[in-house]
Design a protein around this motif. Structure first.
Motif, short mmCIF file in Angstrom:
data_model
loop_
_atom_site.label_atom_id
_atom_site.label_comp_id
_atom_site.label_asym_id
_atom_site.label_seq_id
_atom_site.Cartn_x
_atom_site.Cartn_y
_atom_site.Cartn_z
N UNK A 1 -11.92 21.55 66.41
CA UNK A 1 -11.76 22.19 65.11
C UNK A 1 -11.51 23.69 65.29
N UNK A 2 -10.47 24.17 64.59
CA UNK A 2 -10.02 25.54 64.78
C UNK A 2 -11.07 26.61 64.53
N UNK A 3 -12.09 26.30 63.76
CA UNK A 3 -13.11 27.31 63.45
C UNK A 3 -13.85 27.75 64.71
N UNK A 4 -13.81 26.94 65.76
CA UNK A 4 -14.48 27.29 67.01
C UNK A 4 -13.79 28.39 67.80
N UNK A 5 -12.56 28.72 67.38
CA UNK A 5 -11.84 29.78 68.09
C UNK A 5 -12.63 31.08 68.09
N UNK A 6 -13.59 31.20 67.18
CA UNK A 6 -14.37 32.43 67.11
C UNK A 6 -15.33 32.57 68.29
N UNK A 7 -15.72 31.47 68.90
CA UNK A 7 -16.66 31.59 70.01
C UNK A 7 -16.31 30.77 71.25
N UNK A 8 -15.28 29.92 71.17
CA UNK A 8 -14.81 29.18 72.34
C UNK A 8 -13.43 29.74 72.71
N UNK A 9 -13.22 29.99 73.98
CA UNK A 9 -11.97 30.60 74.44
C UNK A 9 -10.74 29.75 74.13
N UNK A 10 -9.61 30.41 74.03
CA UNK A 10 -8.38 29.74 73.64
C UNK A 10 -7.40 29.67 74.81
N UNK B 1 -6.67 23.94 64.51
CA UNK B 1 -6.98 23.33 65.79
C UNK B 1 -7.10 24.42 66.84
N UNK B 2 -8.10 24.29 67.68
CA UNK B 2 -8.17 25.11 68.90
C UNK B 2 -7.67 24.19 70.01
N UNK C 1 -13.06 27.55 76.91
CA UNK C 1 -12.02 26.75 76.27
C UNK C 1 -12.35 25.27 76.26
#
Lengths: 460, 460
Positions: B220-229, B325-326, B213
Motif C-alpha cells: 500500500x502506497x501509504x507506506x512510502x512514508x517509512x519504507x524505502x522506495x 502502490x509502493x 523497501x
C-alpha cells in the motif's frame, strides 16, 4: 437490544453470512476499469432494500453513489459510509483467482477469504449488512436510525463524493459517521485510528517537443547520441523533487505541515508503548524502515511527514529481450499523502512551481482530484462508544491519532460537521496487493463488534 | 556479365521479385519472442538451395544460423552476411498489420511496403536472392563465388554469432564480406557507411532488500512514508550516471574513446559539405539536436561520442486510473553504443564500479552479450567497388566514417581478417518503430545496384 440473543443469532447465521460476504467479493467492481460497477451498486442497493430501507443508485459524473436510509424511529442517527469499488488486479500474481472468493489456509494467519476487496472494503461492508439483518431478526428494529452513503470511486480519489455530499447535505445529517473496517493487526491487537491523511494523486509525462527528443514515436536507439531523451529528462526532473535520503526537495513543501497537537502528542506517547515495529515490517514486507528511529519519533515520521511516492513508472520497450529504442514518452504515476494542515491545492501549486523553477514546465502534470486529511477527537461520543466496544470484546485498543492511508473523511467533518469513527474487530491485509485477505474468524469477531458498537452508541 | 540484359531481366521479373520480398516479411521472425524463427530460417535455406547452392540451418545455443555457399568457379569470393530476425511489435500502433506485407502510399515517400523487417533487413535479403537468381538466369553463373552467413539473433546482440564464426572460420574465408542494405536517404541521396558502432545492452533492476523497501510484492502506497522506495532508489542511481546535459558521469567512461583518425577526419570534413541536418531531424521525429552544433562538430558528436540510453523503464502500477502502490521492483533496459577503441568488457566493468562507488551494488545488472565497433578503410577494393556502383547508377555517394547503429562486423574484420562493405541503393525507414517501410522504387533500384556491385567487385 439483547446482545446475548443477538450473538447467538450471529453465530447461528454465520455460514450464511460468510456466503453473502463471498458473493460481494465475487462481483468484480474495479472503478479504474469499469467492469461490474453497475452490478455491484445494484447489489448494495438491494441489500439496503432487503432491510426494509429506502435505497437508490444515484448517478454522478462518474460511478454512482448508493444512498439509502432506514428509519427505526430512534432518537439517534448514524451515517454509514462505505465503498463498493476495489483496486485493479492487472499484472498481479494471485494464489487463487482474485474474484473467486475462495477460502485458503494462509500460513501465518489461518483460514482466510483471499480476494480483491475482501479487506478494502467489501468484506466489512457485507459484514455490516449481515449484522443489521440479525439485529432486525432478533429485536425487530435497529437501535439507531441509519443512513447510507456507499460510493464507487474511493479508489479513484472519491472524485464525485464531494459534489454528492454537498448536494445532499440535508439528507445526510446524523449524530456521527461510521466507516466499518477490520482493525485488528495480525497479532490480534485491535487498533483504532482517529483520522486519515489526505491525498493528491497525479501523473507526469515527458515527451519530445521544443526542447528536443522524438515527438510522436520511439526511434532507433542509436539516435540517443544526438537526439534528447524524454526518459533522462523525466528522471532528472523527478530526482530534483526528492533527494537520495528521500527528503522532499520541492520548495515550501513542508511549510504547511503542522506538528502533532497536544492531544495527538499524548496519543503518540501512549501508542509508542504498544507499537510493535516488527509486525509492521512483516506486514509491509520490509527488512527495515527508512529512518533509523524507534518508538514515538518513528511514529511521528510515519504520521506527520508527507510523502512523495512513485506508484508506477513506464516508457519505452519493456518486453522480453533486447530492443534498442529512444522512447518518445515516459510517464509516472505519483502521489502525495497530506498530513494535518496540508491542502491539496497548495500541493498542486508547489509541484507546478518546482517544475517551472527547474525549467521543466514542458513536463505535463495531470492532477487527479485530491482531498485534505481529517481527524476526530478521541473524546467524541462515537469514538468513546467504539473504545468501550473493543475493550468489552477484546481488551484495550491501540489508539492511533490517525492512519497513514487516505479517505475523504474531511467531507463528514467539514461539510456535514459531524464526528466520524472507523473500525471494528476483524483482521485482513494486503490491500492494493495480490492475495488481499480477511480471516474467517475475523469476520465473525467483526460482526459481534459492529453489533456491540451500535448498542454502545445508541446508549450514550 | 551483360548488365544491360541483366537489368532487362530484373525489370521483367520485378512483380515476382516484389512478391517474394513480401513473402519474406509476411513470415514473422521476432527473435526476442520466438514465433516463426524456424520457419524463417527454412525459407532462407530454401532460397539458397533454390540457387543451386549448399545450405544448412545450423543449430546454435540460440536461434540457428543459415550457412550456405555457391561455388561459381570464379577467382573471387564474397561472404554475404545478413539476418532473418526482426524487432518485436508489441504495444506499437501500425497503419497496417506489421506482418501483412501490405503496400501503402505513404505521404512523404510514396508507394512502400509497410512491414516489420522490410527495411531492417529482410527486404534487402530477399532482394539479394532475387538478384542472384536473375544473374543465373541471364549469365548461367554468378560473377563471384558466394558464401552465406544469415543469422537469427542480430536483434538480440548477435549473441551466438561469435561462436559460429570462430567454429567455421575456415569455411567462411572470402575476399570481403558484404551486408546488403537500403542506403538512400529520404531525398534519394545514396549513403555509404564504412563501419558500425559496437553495443553493450543491459538491464538494471532495483528491489527491496537489506537497504529497505518491500522485498517481494508492491505494498500500500501509504507506506512510502517509512519504507524505502526501489523506484526512487533506482532513479537516483541512474541520475548519477548521466547529468542533466546528458554527459555520462560514470568514472573513466570516456577513457578509451579515440578521436577520429586522419582518414576519418578527412571523411568527416567532406561529409559535412553534404550532410543535411533537416533530413535527419525529420527521420528521427525531433525538432532539434541535443547539441547546439552544426556540420563537422555535430557529426563528430554523433559518430565519436558514446551513448548511455534508456530503452525502457517500468515498475509499479501502470494501468488506467489511480492505484496507490509502493512498488517492490523497478527495472530499466539500457544500452551503451561503443565508438572506436571502446570494448564491451571495459564498459561492463565501469558500470559495475560506478554502482559500487555510489553504494548501490544491490542494484542488479544483467548484461546481454556486447561487441566492439568495427571499421573498414575507404581504400579497400570492396568499398571502392561499391563507390563506383553508386556513382555509376546514381551519383556521388555521401560517405560516412561509420554508422551510429551497431552490427557485429568486428567478427569479419578481426576474426576472419577480411574487409566488409555494406550498402546498395534503395530507401526505407522507421527501423524498430511502427510503420517500418521500404519504398517500392527503392527495391527496384536496390536490385540493380547489387547486380552492379557484384560486377564491379568481380572486375577488380
Amino acid at each position: 437490544m439483547n446482545l446475548e440473543r443477538l450473538n447467538a443469532h450471529l453465530d447461528a447465521s454465520f455460514d450464511r453470512h460468510l456466503e453473502r460476504l463471498r458473493e460481494f467479493v465475487r462481483q468484480p467492481s474495479i472503478s479504474g476499469e469499469g467492469a461490474g460497477m453497475q452490478e455491484m451498486a445494484g447489489m448494495v442497493r438491494d441489500a439496503i432494500r432487503g432491510l426494509g430501507g429506502s435505497a437508490d443508485v444515484v448517478a454522478t459524473p462518474g460511478w454512482p453513489v448508493v444512498h439509502g436510509a432506514i428509519d427505526a424511529g430512534r432518537p439517534k442517527t448514524l451515517l454509514l459510509y462505505g465503498m463498493y469499488d476495489v483496486q485493479p488486479v492487472e499484472g498481479e500474481d494471485w494464489l487463487v483467482p482474485p474474484f473467486a472468493g475462495e477460502i485458503v489456509d494462509l500460513p501465518e494467519v489461518g483460514r482466510s477469504i483471499v480476494a480483491r476487496g475482501v479487506y478494502n472494503t467489501k468484506g466489512p461492508l457485507a459484514g455490516l449488512f449481515n449484522v443489521l439483518q440479525s439485529i432486525q431478526a432478533v429485536d425487530g428494529r435497529l437501535p439507531v436510525n441509519v443512513k447510507f452513503v456507499i460510493e464507487g470511486e474511493e479508489e479513484l480519489g472519491s472524485r464525485n463524493l464531494p459534489g454528492f455530499i454537498q448536494a445532499h447535505k440535508d439528507r445526510l445529517r446524523a449524530d456521527a459517521t461510521y466507516f466499518p473496517f477490520f482493525c485488528q493487526d495480525r497479532n490480534g491487537k485491535p487498533v483504532l485510528w482517529l483520522g486519515v491523511k489526505g491525498i493528491q494523486y497525479f501523473e507526469v509525462s515527458c515527451r519530445g517537443g521544443g526542447w528536443g527528443g522524438p515527438r510522436t514515436r520511439g526511434v532507433h536507439g542509436s539516435n540517443a547520441v544526438w537526439v534528447g531523451s524524454p526518459a533522462w529528462r523525466l528522471l532528472h526532473a523527478l530526482a530534483t523533487m526528492m533527494d537520495d535520503e528521500e527528503q522532499i526537495r520541492i520548495d515550501g513543501f513542508y511549510d504547511d505541515v503542522a506538528p502533532p497537537s497536544a492531544e495527538d502528542q499524548a496519543l503518540l506517547d501512549n501508542l509508542s508503548k504498544t507499537f510493535d515495529p516488527e509486525t509492521h515490517l512483516a506486514m509491509w514486507d520490509a527488512e527495515r524502515f527508512k529512518y533509523r528511529l524507534q518508538g514515538a519519533p518513528l511514529l511521528r515520521q510515519y504520521l506527520y511527514n508527507p510523502t512523495l511516492n512513485i506508484d508506477g513508472i513506464w516508457g519505452g520497450y519493456t518486453g522480453p529481450g533486447m530492443k534498442t529504442l529512444l522512447p518518445h514518452e515516459v510517464r509516472a504515476k505519483m502521489d502525495v499523502r497530506l498530513v494535518p494542515e496540508m491542502q491539496p491545492d497548495r500541493v498542486r501549486e508547489k509541484i507546478l512551481a518546482h517544475l517551472a523553477r527547474i525549467g521543466r514546465s514542458d513536463i505535463a502534470v495531470h492532477f487527479y482530484d485530491g482531498y485534505p486529511p481529517a481527524k476526530t477527537s478521541v473524546n467524541e461520543a462515537a469514538v468513546q462508544a467504539m473504545i468501550r466496544t473493543l475493550k468489552a470484546l477484546h481488551g484495550e485498543p491501540e489508539i492511533w491519532p490517525h492512519l497513514a492511508g487516505s479517505a475523504p473523511f474531511y467531507l463528514f467533518r467539514e461539510v456535514l460537521g459531524q464526528p466520524f469513527v472507523m473500525g471494528g474487530l476483524g483482521h485482513g491485509g494486503r490491500p492494493h496487493s495480490p492475495n488481499e485477505y480477511a480471516t474467517v474468524d475475523g469476520v465473525r469477531a467483526f460482526e459481534r463488534s459492529v453489533a456491540r458498537f451500535l448498542h454502545e452508541f445508541a446508549a450514550v
